[in-house]
Motif scaffolding. Structure first.
Motif, PDB file in Angstrom:
ATOM      1  N   LEU A 129      39.444 -78.017  30.756  1.00 52.55           N
ATOM      2  CA  LEU A 129      41.156 -77.922  30.792  1.00 52.55           C
ATOM      3  C   LEU A 129      41.711 -78.796  29.506  1.00 52.55           C
ATOM      4  N   GLU A 130      40.807 -79.930  29.062  1.00 49.23           N
ATOM      5  CA  GLU A 130      41.175 -80.489  27.743  1.00 49.23           C
ATOM      6  C   GLU A 130      40.682 -79.565  26.851  1.00 49.23           C
ATOM      7  N   ALA A 131      39.498 -78.729  26.646  1.00 52.91           N
ATOM      8  CA  ALA A 131      39.633 -77.926  25.460  1.00 52.91           C
ATOM      9  C   ALA A 131      40.404 -76.897  25.461  1.00 52.91           C
ATOM     10  N   GLU A 166      44.646 -83.301  22.697  1.00 52.76           N
ATOM     11  CA  GLU A 166      44.203 -83.113  21.410  1.00 52.76           C
ATOM     12  C   GLU A 166      44.142 -81.779  20.973  1.00 52.76           C
ATOM     13  N   ASN A 167      44.085 -80.825  21.653  1.00 50.57           N
ATOM     14  CA  ASN A 167      43.850 -79.626  21.379  1.00 50.57           C
ATOM     15  C   ASN A 167      44.971 -78.641  22.012  1.00 50.57           C
ATOM     16  N   LYS A 168      46.325 -79.044  21.819  1.00 47.41           N
ATOM     17  CA  LYS A 168      47.417 -78.301  22.310  1.00 47.41           C
ATOM     18  C   LYS A 168      47.725 -77.201  21.567  1.00 47.41           C
ATOM     19  N   THR A 169      47.730 -75.991  22.343  1.00 44.51           N
ATOM     20  CA  THR A 169      47.864 -74.754  21.799  1.00 44.51           C
ATOM     21  C   THR A 169      48.935 -73.816  22.486  1.00 44.51           C
ATOM     22  N   LEU A 170      49.286 -74.151  23.749  1.00 40.94           N
ATOM     23  CA  LEU A 170      50.249 -73.400  24.509  1.00 40.94           C
ATOM     24  C   LEU A 170      51.415 -74.197  24.391  1.00 40.94           C
ATOM     25  N   GLN A 171      52.614 -73.511  24.100  1.00 40.54           N
ATOM     26  CA  GLN A 171      54.116 -74.077  23.993  1.00 40.54           C
ATOM     27  C   GLN A 171      54.874 -73.503  25.251  1.00 40.54           C
ATOM     28  N   LEU A 172      55.028 -74.416  26.326  1.00 43.75           N
ATOM     29  CA  LEU A 172      55.846 -74.060  27.516  1.00 43.75           C
ATOM     30  C   LEU A 172      56.928 -73.633  27.245  1.00 43.75           C
ATOM     31  N   PRO A 173      57.711 -72.676  27.718  1.00 39.53           N
ATOM     32  CA  PRO A 173      59.097 -72.570  27.690  1.00 39.53           C
ATOM     33  C   PRO A 173      59.899 -73.435  28.400  1.00 39.53           C
ATOM     34  N   LYS A 202      34.594 -82.919  37.148  1.00 41.72           N
ATOM     35  CA  LYS A 202      34.378 -83.426  35.757  1.00 41.72           C
ATOM     36  C   LYS A 202      34.345 -82.504  34.747  1.00 41.72           C
ATOM     37  N   GLN A 203      33.363 -81.345  34.986  1.00 44.20           N
ATOM     38  CA  GLN A 203      33.332 -80.370  33.819  1.00 44.20           C
ATOM     39  C   GLN A 203      34.477 -79.605  33.905  1.00 44.20           C
ATOM     40  N   ILE A 204      35.478 -79.374  35.077  1.00 46.68           N
ATOM     41  CA  ILE A 204      36.615 -78.726  34.746  1.00 46.68           C
ATOM     42  C   ILE A 204      37.599 -79.626  34.155  1.00 46.68           C
ATOM     43  N   VAL A 251      44.171 -70.451  39.241  1.00 46.54           N
ATOM     44  CA  VAL A 251      44.565 -70.694  37.753  1.00 46.54           C
ATOM     45  C   VAL A 251      44.977 -71.988  37.675  1.00 46.54           C
ATOM     46  N   LEU A 252      44.503 -72.912  36.684  1.00 37.47           N
ATOM     47  CA  LEU A 252      44.850 -74.253  36.513  1.00 37.47           C
ATOM     48  C   LEU A 252      45.253 -74.374  35.201  1.00 37.47           C
ATOM     49  N   TYR A 253      46.316 -75.368  35.027  1.00 36.32           N
ATOM     50  CA  TYR A 253      46.823 -75.896  33.644  1.00 36.32           C
ATOM     51  C   TYR A 253      46.784 -77.159  33.668  1.00 36.32           C
ATOM     52  N   LYS A 254      46.551 -77.827  32.368  1.00 32.07           N
ATOM     53  CA  LYS A 254      46.749 -79.142  32.055  1.00 32.07           C
ATOM     54  C   LYS A 254      46.877 -79.312  30.662  1.00 32.07           C
ATOM     55  N   GLU A 255      48.063 -79.921  30.292  1.00 32.12           N
ATOM     56  CA  GLU A 255      48.390 -80.022  28.906  1.00 32.12           C
ATOM     57  C   GLU A 255      47.184 -80.835  28.185  1.00 32.12           C
ATOM     58  N   SER A 256      46.606 -80.429  26.989  1.00 30.58           N
ATOM     59  CA  SER A 256      45.687 -81.165  26.231  1.00 30.58           C
ATOM     60  C   SER A 256      46.252 -82.091  25.433  1.00 30.58           C
TER      61      SER A 256
END
Length: 96
Positions: A40-42, A89-96, A34-36, A82-87
């Motif tokens: 990841l959302e943030a 509300e807080n989208k910061t990374l633009q994947l290529p 739950k915390q992870i 290393v884990l990734y999940k697209e947010s």
């Protein structure tokens, strides 16, 4: 599912990050997942460190965390995951 190019990009972004979670003797539990998920959302991209006293294999920990948090497993290197999940509300990374 991430492509090779996207994983390479995410690995380069994660290189400078410090692990914000540690998996130890208690292994993976609901509260940790739950915390992870919230982290990841943030942040979208996080590192998790697997301590030596963890009873599970690091690959098992990685698969359980990625399934539980519905995240993409980017990399397992050493004792670091290393884990990734697209947010939403807080989208910061633009994947290529």
């Amino acid at each position: 599912m991430l492509t090779g190019k996207q994983k390479r990009f995410l690995r380069s972004q994660a290189h400078h990050l410090n692990p914000i979670f540690q998996v130890g003797k208690g292994c993976v539990n609901e509260n940790m997942i739950k915390q992870i998920s919230e982290a990841l959302e943030a942040r979208e991209l996080i590192k998790v460190s697997v301590l030596q006293n963890c009873e599970m294999d690091k690959d098992e920990v990685a698969s359980e965390l990625s399934k539980g948090a519905r995240a993409e497993l980017v990399q397992v290197i050493g004792n670091t995951i290393v884990l990734y999940k697209e947010s939403r509300e807080n989208k910061t990374l633009q994947l290529p």
